[in-house]
Write a protein that holds these residues in place. Structure first.
Motif, mmCIF file in Angstrom:
data_model
loop_
_atom_site.group_PDB
_atom_site.id
_atom_site.type_symbol
_atom_site.label_atom_id
_atom_site.label_comp_id
_atom_site.label_asym_id
_atom_site.label_seq_id
_atom_site.Cartn_x
_atom_site.Cartn_y
_atom_site.Cartn_z
ATOM 1 N N ASP A 1 0.861 -1.207 -0.039
ATOM 2 C CA ASP A 1 0.132 0.042 0.119
ATOM 3 C C ASP A 1 0.744 1.195 -0.004
ATOM 4 N N LYS A 2 2.052 1.202 0.195
ATOM 5 C CA LYS A 2 2.961 2.321 0.371
ATOM 6 C C LYS A 2 3.718 2.656 -0.872
ATOM 7 N N VAL A 3 3.816 3.789 -1.468
ATOM 8 C CA VAL A 3 4.505 4.026 -2.508
ATOM 9 C C VAL A 3 5.221 5.536 -2.453
ATOM 10 N N ARG A 4 6.544 5.330 -2.824
ATOM 11 C CA ARG A 4 7.314 6.351 -2.461
ATOM 12 C C ARG A 4 8.427 6.534 -3.824
ATOM 13 N N THR A 5 9.212 7.535 -3.839
ATOM 14 C CA THR A 5 9.822 7.875 -5.188
ATOM 15 C C THR A 5 11.357 7.839 -4.879
ATOM 16 N N LEU B 1 8.961 -3.647 -4.897
ATOM 17 C CA LEU B 1 8.861 -3.320 -6.370
ATOM 18 C C LEU B 1 9.424 -2.141 -6.805
ATOM 19 N N TYR B 2 9.779 -2.079 -8.249
ATOM 20 C CA TYR B 2 10.393 -0.718 -8.736
ATOM 21 C C TYR B 2 9.634 -0.616 -10.091
ATOM 22 N N LEU B 3 8.998 0.518 -10.172
ATOM 23 C CA LEU B 3 8.788 1.064 -11.407
ATOM 24 C C LEU B 3 9.072 2.408 -11.912
ATOM 25 N N ALA B 4 9.325 2.589 -13.174
ATOM 26 C CA ALA B 4 9.759 3.818 -13.674
ATOM 27 C C ALA B 4 8.819 4.568 -14.377
ATOM 28 N N ALA B 5 8.859 6.019 -14.063
ATOM 29 C CA ALA B 5 7.797 6.977 -14.575
ATOM 30 C C ALA B 5 8.228 8.294 -14.595
ATOM 31 N N PHE C 1 11.760 12.586 -14.468
ATOM 32 C CA PHE C 1 11.820 11.049 -14.276
ATOM 33 C C PHE C 1 12.275 10.464 -12.670
ATOM 34 N N VAL C 2 11.303 9.375 -12.189
ATOM 35 C CA VAL C 2 11.537 8.954 -10.931
ATOM 36 C C VAL C 2 11.406 7.196 -11.304
ATOM 37 N N VAL C 3 11.936 6.844 -9.926
ATOM 38 C CA VAL C 3 11.546 5.383 -9.913
ATOM 39 C C VAL C 3 10.888 5.085 -8.563
ATOM 40 N N LEU C 4 9.471 4.599 -8.825
ATOM 41 C CA LEU C 4 8.622 4.558 -7.903
ATOM 42 C C LEU C 4 8.956 3.213 -7.111
ATOM 43 N N VAL C 5 8.878 3.185 -5.857
ATOM 44 C CA VAL C 5 9.418 2.053 -4.907
ATOM 45 C C VAL C 5 7.813 1.564 -4.168
ATOM 46 N N VAL C 6 7.341 0.530 -4.363
ATOM 47 C CA VAL C 6 6.003 -0.048 -3.973
ATOM 48 C C VAL C 6 6.515 -1.200 -2.945
ATOM 49 N N GLY C 7 6.246 -0.933 -1.652
ATOM 50 C CA GLY C 7 6.541 -1.760 -0.674
ATOM 51 C C GLY C 7 7.061 -0.987 0.552
ATOM 52 N N ASP C 8 6.963 -1.769 1.887
ATOM 53 C CA ASP C 8 7.722 -1.293 2.961
ATOM 54 C C ASP C 8 9.022 -1.717 2.924
#
Length: 346
Positions: free
Chosen positions: A30-34, A308-312, A339-346
């Motif tokens: 549920d946590k998303v940061r960049t 998890l890592y996502l690019a955006a 441009f960022v990399v999203l980090v999903v997860g604690d």
């Protein structure tokens, strides 16, 4: 003598004998940061080098390397024109990029990031993948609808296999067989990596234009994310589609976590991440959908932390005729430096 004791009430007895409810493995996502990367240019796939604790982020002309523990940029792989993906050969300590701009693969040392050379591939390689049984690195080439096999020790191409379609992501069953999505024919091709022979091809209908692909080796299931907002689950042995589930628009990746049994499907069209869980062996359901960021369509996972890592990047305002809002050819551009990399997860 005084006797001490207690009475087991029905409620207390039920609490003692009732099984403890298992923790929901999706709750941590549920946590998303960049991680701010910035810079200019496009991007495509991200890959985690678990052995060296690094995340590789393709950026069009170079690859940005991020330290997974500090989440700081640790270096880059230069001169990778049109780069799409990265593959690793752990025991050799080497990495390979797929450079669509000049149809090559850049070879580098995964410890020092020093470039060791380039290998010529066929037309416009997109994804790249290391298959452990054949010990070959495969580039999957959009321009020539084939795959180039590379000997990672000799750093040279050793064969080509025609695939009969535009190849997207690929996975191995670690028994020498490779499965690859065919985007334009909406099917999966299975081939033998040591002999470079196509074994079979099977359709993914009702899925259309499959891109992302993941594999569950225990259940022998393949997961294909498709452009028509479907995740198609296919049996790797029979080739039959066994289930389809709804996901978001614009997917370009898929991850299966063997520890939790979760499947992750990013959708760049609406900026969502769909999490799929197994209900019973071979049957699945959508567990939850998480908001990420529009354009976040590719994904990687750290097997140590399961983050998890996502690019955006942030899309530029849609101003009619505005140069800042449009790329050449009329496509939407992105806000410079966003441009960022999203980090999903604690």
């Amino acid at each position: 003598m005084v006797r001490l004791g207690f009475v087991l009430t029905p409620a207390l007895l039920l609490a003692l004998v009732a099984p403890v409810k298992a923790q929901d493995p999706t709750a941590r996502y549920d946590k998303v940061r960049t991680i701010t990367i910035g810079g200019e240019g496009g991007w495509d796939f991200l890959e985690v080098d678990a052995a060296n604790r690094r995340l590789y982020v393709t950026r069009g002309t170079h690859v940005v390397v991020v330290d997974l523990d500090t989440e700081k940029v640790a270096g880059e792989i230069p001169d990778t024109r049109g780069v799409h993906g990265v593959a690793f050969v752990p025991d050799l300590g080497r990495g390979f990029t797929s450079n669509g701009g000049d149809s090559t693969s850049t070879v580098f040392d995964t410890r020092t990031l020093k470039v060791l050379g380039k290998v010529k591939a066929n037309g416009r390689p997109d994804i790249i993948y290391f298959e452990p049984v054949s010990r070959r690195v495969f580039t999957f080439n959009h321009g020539t609808n084939d795959t180039t096999a590379i000997d990672p020790a000799e750093m040279k191409a050793v064969g080509t296999l025609k695939l009969g379609g535009v190849p997207e992501l690929a996975v191995s069953d670690e028994k020498g067989h490779v499965f690859v999505n065919m985007e334009n024919t909406s099917e999966i091709v299975e081939f033998d990596a040591p002999t470079l022979k196509v074994l079979r091809r099977f359709p993914l209908s009702p899925g259309e234009e499959p891109t992302g692909l993941a594999f569950d080796p225990k259940q022998r299931k393949l997961f294909s994310t498709c452009a028509n907002r479907k995740l198609v689950v296919a049996d790797a042995d029979s080739g039959k589609v066994v289930q389809t589930l709804e996901i978001g628009p614009g997917p370009d990746g898929c991850i299966f976590d063997a520890r939790t049994g979760l499947v992750f499907c990013p959708s760049g069209g609406d900026g969502t991440l769909t999490i799929i869980r197994e209900l019973t062996p071979g049957r699945y359901e959508v567990a939850k959908t998480i908001k990420t960021q529009v354009s976040a369509k590719t994904i990687a996972m750290d097997p140590k932390t399961h983050r998890l890592y996502l690019a955006a990047a942030t899309r530029a305002p849609a101003t009619p005729g505005g140069a800042a809002a449009k790329k050449k050819g009329g496509r939407r551009g992105y806000v410079p430096g966003s441009f960022v990399v999203l980090v999903v997860g604690d």
